[in-house]
Design an enzyme around this catalytic site. Structure first.
Site, PDB file in Angstrom:
ATOM      1  N   ASP A   1      -5.663  -4.311  -0.049  1.00  0.00           N
ATOM      2  CA  ASP A   1      -5.700  -5.771   0.104  1.00  0.00           C
ATOM      3  C   ASP A   1      -5.156  -6.474  -1.140  1.00  0.00           C
ATOM      4  O   ASP A   1      -5.510  -6.131  -2.266  1.00  0.00           O
ATOM      5  CB  ASP A   1      -7.135  -6.251   0.306  1.00  0.00           C
TER       6      ASP A   1
ATOM      7  N   HIS B   1      -4.670 -10.229  -0.704  1.00  0.00           N
ATOM      8  CA  HIS B   1      -5.331 -11.524  -0.463  1.00  0.00           C
ATOM      9  C   HIS B   1      -4.747 -12.666  -1.289  1.00  0.00           C
ATOM     10  O   HIS B   1      -5.474 -13.423  -1.939  1.00  0.00           O
ATOM     11  CB  HIS B   1      -6.834 -11.406  -0.712  1.00  0.00           C
TER      12      HIS B   1
ATOM     13  N   HIS C   1      -9.780  -2.937   3.221  1.00  0.00           N
ATOM     14  CA  HIS C   1     -10.748  -3.773   3.938  1.00  0.00           C
ATOM     15  C   HIS C   1     -12.028  -4.065   3.167  1.00  0.00           C
ATOM     16  O   HIS C   1     -12.707  -5.037   3.482  1.00  0.00           O
ATOM     17  CB  HIS C   1     -11.073  -3.092   5.273  1.00  0.00           C
TER      18      HIS C   1
END
Length: 645
Positions: free
Chosen positions: A177, A179, A383
């Site tokens: 990730d 983000h 995740h």
């Protein structure tokens, strides 16, 4: 002789003192480390609990939208309000969509100082985009649309599951990730090198949301995908989703940066996200996917499905799970849901992921069976934020990889990426992107994170004031305004459902108590001292569900203008009242609308409306849904009862 004995006794005396001092120091240090670990664990657990609570709300909203689509007539206002989400009226062919997304009528002014693109894209241009974004420049909307169109065409040619090889010489880099944290991507490229024929990459989803530079990350990744289509591979994450983006900030970011053409950019990105591959297999032995697997995951089924056309089915699935309706669409959609949302657990078996509200928890026996059935040896997934940027589980056959460092706050966690050579042995590289982390001691880092966690916990408690008072009164039959510590902790958990060690946190959250140790719960709410709106029932409800309210507002704002009409405002609140199963009178809605529409122009600014009722600092990273370290309730309970702590 006597003198020698005296000296010896003095030496032994000093030696014993030194040993006792060393033992005391050692004991103090062990207690200090234990206390620090305790604080770190409960701090991270607070943030993870609150983040997952938000994800539950998101999936409940999916359930609600699916329910409306399945149970309201086509002509109803409720159905009309949300039908565009599922593209029910979008029967256009790809050629028609390409005309809609056409960039040729958008002129680039001479004063524009950002990067210029020509296609086919070159390596130099891709590298130039990285440098431009490093220097805070913005790509013109004409080039954004052109780049996204080329990406859409490229993705439509790719399979659901990419299969790649180390070719006996290449080393493949996998990132978790990001983000929207551009600083992390730039640091990865600095340490590891940019994508090239000799440097292939797999980016494992959740490129967007929460961070402030999501669109820049997408542009960089898409540009390298176009230049090196065989060396750059992008998996879809659970945040590559239009509805999730409404809640967690990406939609707002695009509309802020590209005010004139943001709507077209978002629509094209919605299509691109639906075409992202679902997983990548390396050397037929290592599976890379975003969330995880379940006991029904079958790669052969996932490889055959029509991945770009699952949105309506995906939302239907949430509805089906919620309302227990049977349908043949469940198996395929459930596998996609598991792929994007699931988490591993220590115990054997496979159970619904009630913490997140979607996907499943799967155990080491499910991993073993899955790997044997597909002749694989390792699963790499993302995740979940991990303090070290990675974590092995299931006998080192599952590796969680998270590449957004300082995810909650500066110093809260490292990021990591992994390199796989022909031997397929993971080589992990850790980093922290912020220079400020080097200036913080361990104590300062834990203290800073702890203060932030407690701040948001107080806000959550304040937002549930009415329910908490009702819970306290069940233990306060004589209406004294006092409850015991045990009853206080029980009442708070019965309302909050966060699974945090409330007894341990009492000293951090409550200072007012009577001489006999009872807690004055009415004084406690005054003590929280949070500045915000008066908490009558409607405004308290608004704050508590503000993320869901904002998501529904942006759904109602069909033209992405940032404004909705007074009538749309009423429809929003009617939707919300059905969703929350509560009565909101027309009079209350009208009064609120008049108060908000201060300039009486007949429309409501969504951003101003949300800011008016936001209790936290605008700059707080928590408002972007930052999560913390994965600590279980059992771990925290053990810590709470440890005499060393």
């Amino acid at each position: 002789m006597g003198c020698g004995v005296t000296k010896s006794n003095q030496f032994n005396k000093h030696s014993r003192k030194a040993i006792r001092a060393a033992v005391l120091i050692q004991r103090w240090y062990r207690q200090y480390v234990a206390r620090t670990e305790m604080r770190r664990r409960y701090t991270w657990h607070i943030f993870q609990s609150i983040e997952y609570s938000g994800e539950q709300a998101q999936i409940k909203l999916y359930n609600f939208l699916g329910y409306l689509m399945d149970n309201f007539t086509p002509s109803s206002n409720e159905r009309n309000l949300i039908s565009h989400i599922f593209r029910e009226n979008e029967v256009c062919q790809d050629a028609e969509w390409e005309r809609y997304f056409c960039y040729k009528n958008i002129e680039v002014p001479e004063i524009y100082s950002g990067p210029h693109l020509t296609f086919p894209l070159t390596v130099e241009q891709a590298v130039g985009l990285v440098e431009a974004f490093r220097n805070k420049k913005q790509l013109h909307s004409r080039y954004v649309l052109q780049l996204l169109l080329e990406t859409w065409r490229q993705l439509r040619m790719l399979p659901n599951i990419s299969r790649i090889s180390t070719c006996q010489s290449k080393e493949i880099t996998i990132c978790g990730d990001l983000h929207g944290q551009l600083e992390d991507l730039l640091l990865i490229f600095y340490k590891n090198g940019m994508p090239s024929l000799e440097k292939p990459y797999v980016f494992n989803g959740d490129f967007v949301d929460r961070g402030k530079d999501s669109i820049e990350i997408l542009i960089i990744l898409f540009s390298f995908l176009l230049v090196y289509p065989s060396e750059v591979h992008l998996n879809r994450g659970n945040h590559e989703d239009h509805i999730v983006n409404l809640r967690y900030g990406f939609t707002k970011e695009v509309l802020t940066k590209y005010k004139m053409h943001g709507k077209r950019i978002l629509k094209l990105l919605q299509k691109i996200f639906s075409w992202l591959p679902l997983a990548t297999v390396i050397d037929q032995k290592v599976l890379v996917l975003h969330g995880g697997i379940s006991d029904i995951t079958d790669l052969s089924i996932l490889a055959r499905l029509d991945r770009h056309n699952v949105r309506r089915q995906h939302v239907q699935l949430f509805s089906l799970e919620s309302f227990k309706i049977k349908s043949p669409v469940i198996p395929v959609c459930l596998q996609i849901l598991d792929l994007l949302w699931s988490d591993p657990m220590i115990q054997d078996g496979c159970t619904p992921n009630e913490v997140r509200g979607g996907g499943c928890y799967w155990g080491p026996d499910v991993t073993e069976d899955f790997l044997n059935r597909h002749n694989l040896q390792l699963i790499i997934r993302s995740h979940e934020c991990k303090q070290d940027g990675y974590e092995f589980c299931h006998n080192r056959k599952v590796l969680t990889l998270f590449s957004a460092s300082n995810y909650y706050d500066v110093g809260s966690n490292r990021g990591a990426y992994v390199k796989l050579g022909p031997d397929l042995v993971p080589y992990l590289v850790q980093y922290q992107a912020s220079s400020m982390t080097r200036e913080l001691t361990v104590k300062q880092s834990v203290g800073r994170t702890e203060r932030s966690a407690l701040k948001v916990l107080r806000e959550q408690l304040f937002a549930h004031k009415s329910d908490l008072i009702c819970a306290f009164k069940k233990f306060d039959s004589e209406n004294t305004g006092l409850v015991s510590l045990n009853n206080w902790a029980s009442a708070v958990e019965s309302v909050m459902y966060l699974g945090v060690p409330w007894r341990m946190l009492r000293g951090q959250l409550v200072t007012s108590k009577s001489t006999d140790g009872m807690i004055d719960y009415l004084e406690w709410f005054n003590e929280l001292a949070i500045k915000g709106p008066n908490t009558d029932s409607l405004l308290e409800t608004l704050y508590r569900h503000r993320s869901t309210v904002e998501t529904i507002f942006r759904i109602v704002d069909t033209d992405n203008s940032g404004f909705i009409t007074i009538e749309d405002f009423r429809q929003t609140w009617k939707l919300l009242s059905v969703y929350l199963k509560m009565e909101i009178t027309d009079e209350a809605i009208s009064d609120l609308a008049v108060t908000i529409d201060s300039n009486q122009d007949g429309s409501i600014d969504i951003d101003e409306f949300m800011e008016a009722f936001r209790l936290t600092d605008k700059k707080s990273r928590l408002e972007r849904g930052r999560s913390m370290f994965m600590g279980t309730v059992n771990d925290l309970t053990k810590l709470e009862g440890d005499p060393n702590i």
